[in-house]
Design a protein around this motif. Structure first.
Motif, short mmCIF file in Angstrom:
data_model
loop_
_atom_site.label_atom_id
_atom_site.label_comp_id
_atom_site.label_asym_id
_atom_site.label_seq_id
_atom_site.Cartn_x
_atom_site.Cartn_y
_atom_site.Cartn_z
N HIS A 81 -3.78 2.39 -12.64
CA HIS A 81 -2.56 3.07 -12.18
C HIS A 81 -2.96 4.34 -11.46
O HIS A 81 -3.76 5.13 -11.96
CB HIS A 81 -1.63 3.40 -13.35
CG HIS A 81 -0.25 3.75 -12.91
ND1 HIS A 81 0.78 2.83 -12.88
CD2 HIS A 81 0.29 4.92 -12.45
CE1 HIS A 81 1.88 3.40 -12.44
NE2 HIS A 81 1.61 4.68 -12.18
N HIS B 102 -1.27 7.64 -9.14
CA HIS B 102 -0.07 8.38 -8.71
C HIS B 102 -0.45 9.29 -7.55
O HIS B 102 -1.36 10.11 -7.66
CB HIS B 102 0.49 9.20 -9.87
CG HIS B 102 1.71 9.99 -9.49
ND1 HIS B 102 2.96 9.42 -9.39
CD2 HIS B 102 1.87 11.31 -9.18
CE1 HIS B 102 3.83 10.34 -9.04
NE2 HIS B 102 3.19 11.51 -8.91
N ASP C 31 3.54 5.35 -6.60
CA ASP C 31 2.96 4.90 -7.87
C ASP C 31 2.42 3.49 -7.66
O ASP C 31 3.19 2.56 -7.37
CB ASP C 31 4.01 4.90 -8.98
CG ASP C 31 4.22 6.29 -9.56
OD1 ASP C 31 3.36 6.74 -10.32
OD2 ASP C 31 5.25 6.92 -9.22
N THR D 72 3.95 -2.42 -9.53
CA THR D 72 4.95 -1.47 -9.04
C THR D 72 5.33 -1.83 -7.61
O THR D 72 4.62 -2.58 -6.93
CB THR D 72 4.41 -0.03 -9.09
OG1 THR D 72 3.25 0.07 -8.26
CG2 THR D 72 4.03 0.36 -10.52
#
Length: 458
Positions: free
Chosen positions: A396, A398, A415, A442
């Motif tokens: 992940h 950001h 994201d 996402t």
């Protein structure tokens, strides 16, 4: 041996007789039966026990005989070798010439050395007669003087997976990658004075992206703990965009196709193993990756306005690079618990600002400060056998807001979450095949990404 058997037999008989009389005295007052009947029963029991004792005595005698045979065989093995040696000396002495004083001295020295080797000769004689090896068989494994190294797991990215290159070795790694993205977005350029009424342009846009990348990477082991790498990519991308404004009553969709190919952004990386992983600690690897904007960036291409769709702008070609320098330090932790290896990577991405011309053709320059990013990857690798392994993980990242001339561009945060799967097969001692694919979790992530790497050691 017979005296021992007699003593053993007499002792057992005495103990049994005392126990029998004790039981008789204890049970006689309670039973009330005649003493003659009880004595008869004990007499029959005594005869049975005597037979059992006789059987045990015969077994002990047989075992003693076996021990005597083994002892005699052992003595014969010990005495056979000296007899053979004496016989060989006698035969050799018949054909020898009279020895000189010097040879006599040598014989005396050899005679003094024989007692030290007598035990060794006896061991060899026993081994030859029993067809057994007289010493260690095979070759001892080489001593491992190398320090602990990170376990090899399928490579998922430039910072996750693989293994540090050995000192003086060169690894050439060709790679292929394919990615697909399908997204639908609504763009609102309007003024709303009620929740359900908007005055302006509302544009619904669907974008399908196909991306191909071929790259060649070279890694060099400076030491057993430090390596450097350079990677040159070539990118090709094909986009299909379909747009329809819903607020002006457009009757048809506007479809715009664009493609681009060329040199991508060249990458440089360095990795260093920080510790040995001893004492229950995971192995820590520090990574530093830098990207140079050698590809065609998004501000190096031309844009056109769509006919019949006010406000819609499409690129005439697709960029192959990001358009700015970036530096990404990260740290990777590997913890081996056979047969699994747990891994984690924590990264920080810094994108340098750049000044570019506006798209309206005025020639004015604006300062673009891309948002920096943070990322985390965790997962587990598992060894199937000596040549195959696989891993699963999750990544992940950001990306924070972009700023233009110091003003934050709202809605520019990203994201990117992905499920990671990898498989490695050791084709040969110097070549490994790595397959990996990821699935986006996402809306900002690519729907699917497939990659193939083939590191070759030289």
């Amino acid at each position: 041996m017979s005296d021992t058997n007699s003593l053993l037999h007499g002792s057992l008989k005495y103990k049994w007789l005392v126990g029998s009389l004790t039981m008789f005295l204890a049970t006689y007052p309670q039973t009330g039966r005649p003493a003659e009947e009880i004595l008869e029963q004990y007499k029959s029991l005594f005869e049975q026990q005597q037979k059992e004792f006789e059987k045990q005595r015969q077994i002990i005698i047989e075992q003693g005989n076996e021990i005597e045979k083994l002892k005699a065989r052992l003595d014969s093995l010990v005495t056979t070798q000296p007899a053979n040696q004496n016989q060989a000396k006698t035969v050799a002495g018949k054909g020898e010439q009279p020895s000189s004083p010097a040879s006599s001295v040598q014989k005396e020295k050899a005679a003094d050395a024989r007692p030290a080797d007598k035990k060794a000769d006896q061991v060899h004689a026993r081994a030859e007669q029993n067809n057994l090896p007289a010493g260690p068989v095979g070759q001892a494994p080489p001593k491992q003087d190398e320090k602990p190294r990170p376990p090899e797991i399928p490579r998922l990215s430039n910072t996750v997976g693989g293994v540090i290159t050995h000192k003086g070795k060169i690894v050439v790694e060709p790679a292929m990658e394919y990615a697909f993205t399908d997204s639908s977005r609504v763009f609102l350029d309007a003024f709303t004075f009620l929740p359900a009424i908007a005055i302006g342009l509302i544009d619904i846009r669907q974008v399908k992206q196909h991306s191909l990348m071929a790259s060649l990477g070279v890694r060099y082991g400076v030491t057993d703990r430090f390596e450097v790498e350079a990677r040159i990519p070539y990118r090709a991308r094909f986009d299909i965009q379909r747009s329809r404004p819903v607020s002006i009553g457009a009757s048809i969709d506007e479809t715009f196709n664009a493609s681009g190919n060329g040199l991508g952004d060249i990458e440089f990386a360095a990795r260093y193993q920080l510790n040995s992983g001893e004492g229950g600690w995971p192995i820590l690897i520090g990574n530093l990756q830098a990207t140079a904007p050698t590809g065609k960036g998004p501000f190096d291409i031309k844009y056109e306005r769509a006919i019949g769709v006010p406000g819609a702008v499409f690129p005439t070609e697709i960029p192959t690079g990001s358009g700015f320098f970036s530096i990404e330090p990260s740290i990777t932790a590997l913890y081996a618990t056979d047969p699994a290896v747990f891994f984690a990577n924590l990264a920080y991405n810094y994108n340098m600002s750049t000044k570019e011309k506006t798209l309206d053709g005025s020639g004015d320059k604006i300062k673009i400060d891309p948002g920096y990013g943070v990322g985390l990857t965790v997962g587990m690798g598992f060894g199937i056998n000596e040549r195959s392994s696989f891993n699963i993980g999750y990544s992940h990242r950001h990306i924070f807001d972009t700023q233009i001339n110091g003003t934050t561009l709202r809605g520019s945060q990203l994201d990117i979450g992905q499920l990671l799967f990898g498989y490695a097969f050791k084709y040969s001692p110097k070549t490994t095949l790595n397959f990996s694919f990821s699935v986006g979790t996402t809306s900002d992530a690519q729907d699917v990404r497939l990659s193939f790497r083939m590191p070759m050691v030289y």
